[in-house]
Design a protein around this motif. Structure first.
Motif: not given
Length: 233
Positions: A149, A152-154, A189, A191-194, A198
């Protein structure tokens, strides 16, 4: 005449050993070591040892006693750990992957040698399937987020290289002791709005594995069948 006889025997023996090392080899592998990330070290923190392990199976097709190609499927636990210099709190970020490497394999030295240097190199793709990130103090561990969760990168793509020795226990059965390095190429990346930068993955492990040749496996199955038939008679 005796010299001719011994020369013929050496040629036949060498041919049998070389034949035993060609074809498909299938085996299991376990690895343990240290993993880390590059590009996301928190300010005022130092990188710590982060235990990583891999467990799975690989298949190699040897074209000769020196070279082959193969692929594997492993469960790989990776990530990174950091320690804050001011508070001594530790940030532990774990990530679990299903890792699928494809590699070229090279054995050095003569086929008659029991112990031979071995090199493998090739690309790898891995798929994020689990893990958890949390902050740990001296007293307790705060609840964290599941990595699937939090990211973003899986998928990660990288390169693998290993150097070690190939030990022939008997014809068709081998042990592999290797040092392995993984270098991730894909920017991961969060998942926290940058808010968090990264990063890319790295890993260094030591592994122990075994491989059995298809010819040796058929021979073993034949012996088991004959043994079972003898008991029935």
């Amino acid at each position: 005449m005796k010299q001719l006889f011994f020369s013929a025997m050496l040629l036949i023996t060498g041919s049998q050993i070389a034949t035993a090392q060609t074809g498909w080899n299938i085996g299991d592998r376990a690895a343990f070591g240290h993993s880390w990330t590059v590009g996301n070290t928190p300010e005022g923190a130092k990188r710590q040892f982060h235990p990583t392990f891999e467990l799975g199976r690989a298949a190699t097709y040897n074209f000769s006693d020196r070279a082959g190609v193969g692929f594997g499927t492993y469960f790989s636990s990776q990530g990174a750990s950091f320690k804050d210099e001011d508070t001594d709190n530790r940030l532990i970020a774990g990530a679990n992957y299903i890792k699928i490497p494809v590699f070229a394999s090279f054995n050095f030295g003569d086929a008659e040698q029991r112990v031979r240097p071995r090199l493998t190199i090739g690309p790898s793709v891995q798929f994020l399937v689990g893990g958890k990130s949390f902050i740990k103090t001296d007293e307790d561990a705060f609840a964290g987020r599941y990595t699937t969760k939090a990211m973003n990168t899986k998928i990660d793509v990288g390169g693998n290289a290993s150097l070690g020795v190939n030990i022939r226990v008997f014809d068709g059965f081998y042990l592999n002791h290797e040092i392995n390095y993984y270098h991730g190429f894909v920017e991961q990346k969060p998942n926290n709005n940058s808010e968090t930068p990264t990063f890319t993955n790295r890993g260094l492990t030591m592994s122990l594995g075994m491989q059995i040749n298809s010819a040796a496996m058929k021979k073993w199955k034949g012996k088991m069948k004959m043994h079972h038939k003898g008991h029935e008679d």
